[in-house]
Motif scaffolding. Structure first.
Motif, PDB file in Angstrom:
ATOM      1  N   ALA A  85     -13.961   6.713 -24.098  1.00  0.00           N
ATOM      2  CA  ALA A  85     -14.038   7.146 -22.716  1.00  0.00           C
ATOM      3  C   ALA A  85     -14.295   6.160 -22.091  1.00  0.00           C
ATOM      4  O   ALA A  85     -13.358   6.722 -21.052  1.00  0.00           O
ATOM      5  CB  ALA A  85     -15.845   8.028 -23.656  1.00  0.00           C
ATOM      6  N   PHE A  86     -14.780   4.989 -21.948  1.00  0.00           N
ATOM      7  CA  PHE A  86     -13.725   4.157 -20.974  1.00  0.00           C
ATOM      8  C   PHE A  86     -13.163   3.920 -20.630  1.00  0.00           C
ATOM      9  O   PHE A  86     -12.460   3.741 -19.929  1.00  0.00           O
ATOM     10  CB  PHE A  86     -15.521   2.742 -21.545  1.00  0.00           C
ATOM     11  N   LYS A  87     -12.308   4.205 -21.787  1.00  0.00           N
ATOM     12  CA  LYS A  87     -10.659   3.320 -21.978  1.00  0.00           C
ATOM     13  C   LYS A  87      -9.950   4.793 -20.997  1.00  0.00           C
ATOM     14  O   LYS A  87      -9.447   4.324 -20.272  1.00  0.00           O
ATOM     15  CB  LYS A  87      -9.975   3.242 -23.045  1.00  0.00           C
ATOM     16  N   THR A  88     -10.078   5.690 -20.924  1.00  0.00           N
ATOM     17  CA  THR A  88      -9.849   6.837 -21.361  1.00  0.00           C
ATOM     18  C   THR A  88     -10.132   6.596 -19.215  1.00  0.00           C
ATOM     19  O   THR A  88      -9.509   7.279 -18.769  1.00  0.00           O
ATOM     20  CB  THR A  88     -10.223   8.637 -21.555  1.00  0.00           C
ATOM     21  N   MET A  89     -11.609   6.808 -18.969  1.00  0.00           N
ATOM     22  CA  MET A  89     -12.334   6.222 -17.647  1.00  0.00           C
ATOM     23  C   MET A  89     -11.383   5.749 -16.848  1.00  0.00           C
ATOM     24  O   MET A  89     -10.297   4.888 -15.630  1.00  0.00           O
ATOM     25  CB  MET A  89     -13.153   5.872 -17.100  1.00  0.00           C
ATOM     26  N   GLN A  90     -10.976   4.216 -17.388  1.00  0.00           N
ATOM     27  CA  GLN A  90     -10.284   2.959 -16.652  1.00  0.00           C
ATOM     28  C   GLN A  90      -8.862   3.792 -16.734  1.00  0.00           C
ATOM     29  O   GLN A  90      -8.234   3.363 -15.090  1.00  0.00           O
ATOM     30  CB  GLN A  90      -9.925   1.601 -17.518  1.00  0.00           C
ATOM     31  N   ASP A  91      -7.729   4.426 -17.544  1.00  0.00           N
ATOM     32  CA  ASP A  91      -6.763   4.151 -17.384  1.00  0.00           C
ATOM     33  C   ASP A  91      -6.977   5.479 -15.964  1.00  0.00           C
ATOM     34  O   ASP A  91      -5.676   5.742 -15.905  1.00  0.00           O
ATOM     35  CB  ASP A  91      -6.541   5.445 -18.300  1.00  0.00           C
ATOM     36  N   CYS A  92      -7.423   6.084 -15.890  1.00  0.00           N
ATOM     37  CA  CYS A  92      -7.431   7.227 -14.388  1.00  0.00           C
ATOM     38  C   CYS A  92      -7.825   6.882 -13.424  1.00  0.00           C
ATOM     39  O   CYS A  92      -6.723   6.623 -12.698  1.00  0.00           O
ATOM     40  CB  CYS A  92      -8.644   8.054 -14.918  1.00  0.00           C
ATOM     41  N   PHE A  93      -8.651   5.954 -13.571  1.00  0.00           N
ATOM     42  CA  PHE A  93      -8.808   4.717 -12.770  1.00  0.00           C
ATOM     43  C   PHE A  93      -7.463   3.924 -11.861  1.00  0.00           C
ATOM     44  O   PHE A  93      -7.105   3.815 -10.965  1.00  0.00           O
ATOM     45  CB  PHE A  93      -9.860   4.114 -12.378  1.00  0.00           C
ATOM     46  N   THR A  94      -6.380   4.172 -12.813  1.00  0.00           N
ATOM     47  CA  THR A  94      -5.228   3.045 -12.721  1.00  0.00           C
ATOM     48  C   THR A  94      -4.467   3.949 -12.133  1.00  0.00           C
ATOM     49  O   THR A  94      -3.359   3.765 -11.665  1.00  0.00           O
ATOM     50  CB  THR A  94      -4.638   2.522 -14.249  1.00  0.00           C
ATOM     51  N   LYS A  95      -4.753   5.201 -12.234  1.00  0.00           N
ATOM     52  CA  LYS A  95      -3.861   6.108 -11.304  1.00  0.00           C
ATOM     53  C   LYS A  95      -4.756   6.628 -10.056  1.00  0.00           C
ATOM     54  O   LYS A  95      -3.439   7.247  -8.994  1.00  0.00           O
ATOM     55  CB  LYS A  95      -3.709   8.016 -12.196  1.00  0.00           C
ATOM     56  N   TYR A  96      -5.591   6.404  -9.548  1.00  0.00           N
ATOM     57  CA  TYR A  96      -5.835   6.185  -8.599  1.00  0.00           C
ATOM     58  C   TYR A  96      -6.363   4.795  -7.722  1.00  0.00           C
ATOM     59  O   TYR A  96      -7.872   4.502  -7.517  1.00  0.00           O
ATOM     60  CB  TYR A  96      -7.141   6.563  -8.073  1.00  0.00           C
ATOM     61  N   PRO A  97      -5.510   3.908  -7.604  1.00  0.00           N
ATOM     62  CA  PRO A  97      -5.886   2.891  -7.039  1.00  0.00           C
ATOM     63  C   PRO A  97      -6.068   2.466  -5.801  1.00  0.00           C
ATOM     64  O   PRO A  97      -6.841   1.442  -5.153  1.00  0.00           O
ATOM     65  CB  PRO A  97      -4.606   1.455  -7.027  1.00  0.00           C
ATOM     66  N   ALA A  98      -6.082   2.998  -4.892  1.00  0.00           N
ATOM     67  CA  ALA A  98      -6.826   3.250  -3.481  1.00  0.00           C
ATOM     68  C   ALA A  98      -8.016   4.093  -3.315  1.00  0.00           C
ATOM     69  O   ALA A  98      -8.665   3.367  -2.589  1.00  0.00           O
ATOM     70  CB  ALA A  98      -5.620   4.373  -2.222  1.00  0.00           C
ATOM     71  N   VAL A  99      -8.492   4.825  -4.017  1.00  0.00           N
ATOM     72  CA  VAL A  99      -9.871   4.919  -4.308  1.00  0.00           C
ATOM     73  C   VAL A  99     -10.429   3.757  -5.091  1.00  0.00           C
ATOM     74  O   VAL A  99     -12.450   3.645  -4.806  1.00  0.00           O
ATOM     75  CB  VAL A  99      -9.807   6.675  -5.356  1.00  0.00           C
ATOM     76  N   TYR A 100     -10.232   3.679  -6.645  1.00  0.00           N
ATOM     77  CA  TYR A 100     -11.039   2.755  -7.109  1.00  0.00           C
ATOM     78  C   TYR A 100     -10.868   1.399  -7.442  1.00  0.00           C
ATOM     79  O   TYR A 100     -11.403   0.494  -7.330  1.00  0.00           O
ATOM     80  CB  TYR A 100     -10.922   3.659  -8.914  1.00  0.00           C
ATOM     81  N   ASN A 101      -9.804   0.950  -6.226  1.00  0.00           N
ATOM     82  CA  ASN A 101      -9.656  -0.830  -6.234  1.00  0.00           C
ATOM     83  C   ASN A 101     -10.487  -0.797  -5.425  1.00  0.00           C
ATOM     84  O   ASN A 101      -9.647  -1.102  -4.144  1.00  0.00           O
ATOM     85  CB  ASN A 101      -7.671  -1.209  -6.415  1.00  0.00           C
ATOM     86  N   LYS A 102     -11.418  -1.971  -5.431  1.00  0.00           N
ATOM     87  CA  LYS A 102     -12.290  -2.116  -4.727  1.00  0.00           C
ATOM     88  C   LYS A 102     -11.759  -3.397  -3.669  1.00  0.00           C
ATOM     89  O   LYS A 102     -12.456  -3.640  -2.538  1.00  0.00           O
ATOM     90  CB  LYS A 102     -13.600  -2.997  -5.348  1.00  0.00           C
ATOM     91  N   SER A 103     -10.567  -3.852  -4.036  1.00  0.00           N
ATOM     92  CA  SER A 103     -10.229  -5.119  -3.041  1.00  0.00           C
ATOM     93  C   SER A 103      -9.492  -4.531  -2.240  1.00  0.00           C
ATOM     94  O   SER A 103      -9.057  -5.374  -1.084  1.00  0.00           O
ATOM     95  CB  SER A 103      -9.281  -6.118  -3.958  1.00  0.00           C
ATOM     96  N   GLY A 104      -8.797  -3.322  -2.003  1.00  0.00           N
ATOM     97  CA  GLY A 104      -8.452  -2.275  -1.152  1.00  0.00           C
ATOM     98  C   GLY A 104      -7.231  -2.587  -1.259  1.00  0.00           C
ATOM     99  O   GLY A 104      -5.771  -2.030  -0.624  1.00  0.00           O
TER     100      GLY A 104
END
Length: 140
Positions: A85-104
């Motif tokens: 479940a966490f791997k699936t979540m992380q894979d999704c996060f990589t598709k939306y770096p502008a939303v989920y990448n805190k470093s900007g």
């Protein structure tokens, strides 16, 4: 002396200086406690502002699945059964770096290290929380 006129659903009140010269006698009810992340019944409050929109963002379903898995996990150590479940979540996060990448933003296009939200121990006591290294990031 106040003058009050009603206009349909609205009420207009005209107050004089004398009306404001005495302290108010209105008693407000005691403030109700704000619900946190975990309700008294042990349910997850997906509307908690502490989640910062994670439950409703583009990866909201994946986040809710992973967080639910961790919260309700009875595995030892807690959450060790939630890797997929966490791997699936992380894979999704990589598709939306502008939303989920805190470093900007990513200066290095080969850097796939996403800053994941800090959900470790949300709603858990320190004795029951899972160390953050239980779910490891996949290295390229």
């Amino acid at each position: 002396m106040s003058l009050c006129k009603s206009f349909g659903k609205d009420k207009v009140i005209f107050a004089t200086k004398e009306d404001h010269s005495t302290p108010s006698t209105v008693e407000l009810p005691p403030p109700q406690p704000q619900p946190g992340l975990i309700s008294e019944a042990g349910e997850i409050n997906w509307g908690c502002p502490c989640l910062g929109g994670m439950a409703t963002g583009p990866c909201g379903v994946e986040f809710r699945d992973a967080f639910s898995c961790f919260h309700y996990s009875e595995a030892d150590p807690k959450g060790s059964d939630c890797y997929d479940a966490f791997k699936t979540m992380q894979d999704c996060f990589t598709k939306y770096p502008a939303v989920y990448n805190k470093s900007g933003g990513a200066d290095d296009p080969d850097d796939n290290d996403m800053d994941l939200p800090d959900i470790e121990g949300m709603g858990e006591t320190p004795e029951n929380s899972t160390p953050s290294n239980e779910v490891e990031k996949k290295e390229n």
